[in-house]
Design an enzyme around this catalytic site. Structure first.
Site, PDB file in Angstrom:
ATOM      1  N   ARG A 159       4.001   6.370  -1.345  1.00 44.59           N
ATOM      2  CA  ARG A 159       2.775   6.308  -1.935  1.00 44.59           C
ATOM      3  C   ARG A 159       2.491   6.636  -3.353  1.00 44.59           C
ATOM      4  O   ARG A 159       3.680   7.609  -3.712  1.00 44.59           O
ATOM      5  CB  ARG A 159       1.325   6.905  -1.157  1.00 44.59           C
TER       6      ARG A 159
ATOM      7  N   LYS B 110      -0.911  12.643   3.230  1.00 44.13           N
ATOM      8  CA  LYS B 110      -1.552  11.694   3.648  1.00 44.13           C
ATOM      9  C   LYS B 110      -2.202  12.792   5.198  1.00 44.13           C
ATOM     10  O   LYS B 110      -3.246  13.349   5.622  1.00 44.13           O
ATOM     11  CB  LYS B 110      -1.342  10.781   3.444  1.00 44.13           C
TER      12      LYS B 110
ATOM     13  N   HIS C  72      -0.765   0.610  -3.907  1.00 43.38           N
ATOM     14  CA  HIS C  72       0.020   0.138  -2.912  1.00 43.38           C
ATOM     15  C   HIS C  72       0.892  -0.640  -2.602  1.00 43.38           C
ATOM     16  O   HIS C  72       1.441  -0.378  -1.946  1.00 43.38           O
ATOM     17  CB  HIS C  72      -0.624   0.581  -2.020  1.00 43.38           C
TER      18      HIS C  72
ATOM     19  N   ARG D 279       4.517   0.181  -2.371  1.00 45.07           N
ATOM     20  CA  ARG D 279       5.202   1.153  -1.006  1.00 45.07           C
ATOM     21  C   ARG D 279       4.619  -0.142  -0.081  1.00 45.07           C
ATOM     22  O   ARG D 279       5.822  -0.524   0.477  1.00 45.07           O
ATOM     23  CB  ARG D 279       3.706   1.670  -0.328  1.00 45.07           C
TER      24      ARG D 279
ATOM     25  N   HIS E 295       3.992   6.566   8.796  1.00 44.18           N
ATOM     26  CA  HIS E 295       2.715   6.428  10.126  1.00 44.18           C
ATOM     27  C   HIS E 295       2.361   7.406  10.926  1.00 44.18           C
ATOM     28  O   HIS E 295       3.706   7.444  11.854  1.00 44.18           O
ATOM     29  CB  HIS E 295       2.891   5.229  10.503  1.00 44.18           C
TER      30      HIS E 295
ATOM     31  N   TYR F 280       4.575  -5.406   8.990  1.00 40.21           N
ATOM     32  CA  TYR F 280       5.467  -5.823   8.259  1.00 40.21           C
ATOM     33  C   TYR F 280       6.688  -6.573   9.631  1.00 40.21           C
ATOM     34  O   TYR F 280       6.851  -6.512   9.067  1.00 40.21           O
ATOM     35  CB  TYR F 280       5.504  -4.224   7.668  1.00 40.21           C
TER      36      TYR F 280
END
Length: 341
Positions: free
Chosen positions: A204, A227, A280, A283, A306, A315
């Site tokens: 990020r 995060k 973003h 990323r 994640h 993705y």
């Protein structure tokens, strides 16, 4: 005992826990189950105690519960203060009602109004509203677990808004090179290095921008205080490591603020992006090209940090082999094979 449902859907409990000679209790509940549970509890208290004391009326407002949540649990979270601010913003929109009078319908009305207002302003607020719902639900769950809230979670049965999956924009190789060329001529001498970090490890922007000298060692970049609270370490090339640390502070942060320089570079390169995807896009570019080059989905999940594989699955469709069976197993092809046989 008298238990009646009122016109507004709530339930009025009218009874004498210790018998007709004792204190008289009249109390309104959101559900029949809550009323019956309360009656059982109060009668048990009356039987076990020498004298029954009528329970005090709960006069706490939602803002009081939010502060209790923060004092009990929120302060432990990295984003605790930010979440408290968002909870209080919602509570102000609800006019800060008494907590015992707050219902799911109140929050549903807030969701409707927020949805209509933000859409009129040109935003897609579903994700933001779902986050606020999750924060409010979690607040009640924490207080229930600690015993600070004795009733059911009023938001227990409120469902998240259905969201149309948003297409994640990524840069083509040509666009990426155009952007890097523009960033290389920027007045801000940090923006190019930060962009390269994002493109190399899927960081990020804020994670890359806030790296310190001690986060770069042994051929890896180490992300801490992320995060979602998960630390991760990702290999980088020797060339990139030298570029990151050369002529930069030996201690403390390596880079100054440079997000504005990124936005200016995107504009100079003529790259237009959907609202909310500028910071973003690098990323997404890393993740998209990683999958298109044949990368493994589970590996990508670990690189991006994640929490769930579902987030990384966005993705999956970019993988070369994704759903290729459709070409060989559709009925037109199958029927031709059978005729040929």
């Amino acid at each position: 005992m008298s238990l009646k449902q009122q016109k507004n859907g709530k339930w009025l409990l009218d009874f004498w826990p210790a018998g007709r000679g004792g204190p008289h209790v009249r109390k309104v509940f959101r559900t029949k189950r809550e009323a019956e549970h309360f009656e059982v509890q109060e009668k048990a208290k009356a039987q076990s105690a020498g004298s029954y004391v009528k329970p005090k009326r709960d006069t706490r407002k939602l803002s009081d519960l939010a502060q209790e949540w923060y004092d009990e649990h929120g302060y432990l979270l990295t984003s605790g203060k930010k979440r408290l601010v968002e909870l209080n913003a919602v509570i102000r929109s609800l006019n800060d009602p008494l907590a015992v009078a707050f219902t799911s319908n109140d929050f549903k009305q807030y969701m409707r109004e927020r949805l209509e207002t933000r859409r009129t302003e040109g935003f897609k607020p579903e994700n933001d509203i779902n986050h606020k719902l999750a924060y409010a639900k979690a607040m009640f769950n924490v207080l229930i677990k600690s015993g600070s809230w004795g009733l059911a979670n009023p938001l227990e049965n409120v469902s998240k808004l259905t969201m149309q999956e948003r297409e994640l924009t990524f840069l083509t190789i040509k666009q990426m090179n155009q952007l890097l060329s523009e960033l290389g001529t920027a007045r801000n001498t940090d923006v190019l290095a930060v962009a390269k970090i994002c493109l190399s490890v899927g960081a990020r922007w804020g994670e890359a921008e806030s790296l310190t000298r001690k986060d770069i060692h042994h051929g890896k970049v180490h992300f801490n205080k992320t995060k979602n609270g998960r630390n991760r370490s990702i290999p980088i090339s020797d060339d990139l490591e030298r570029e990151i640390v050369t002529d930069r502070p030996a201690h403390g942060r390596l880079f100054g603020p440079c997000k504005d320089a990124l936005n200016n570079g995107l504009e100079r390169a003529g790259i237009e992006l959907p609202r909310g995807q500028k910071s973003h896009v690098l990323r997404h570019t890393f993740a998209s090209h990683f999958m298109m080059a044949g990368g493994n989905l589970l590996t990508l999940n670990k690189i991006l940090g994640h929490q769930t594989i579902q987030m990384t699955m966005r993705y999956a469709h970019l993988a070369p082999e994704h759903l290729t069976e459709a070409k060989s197993l559709n009925p037109l092809v199958v029927s031709r094979k059978r005729i040929a046989a």
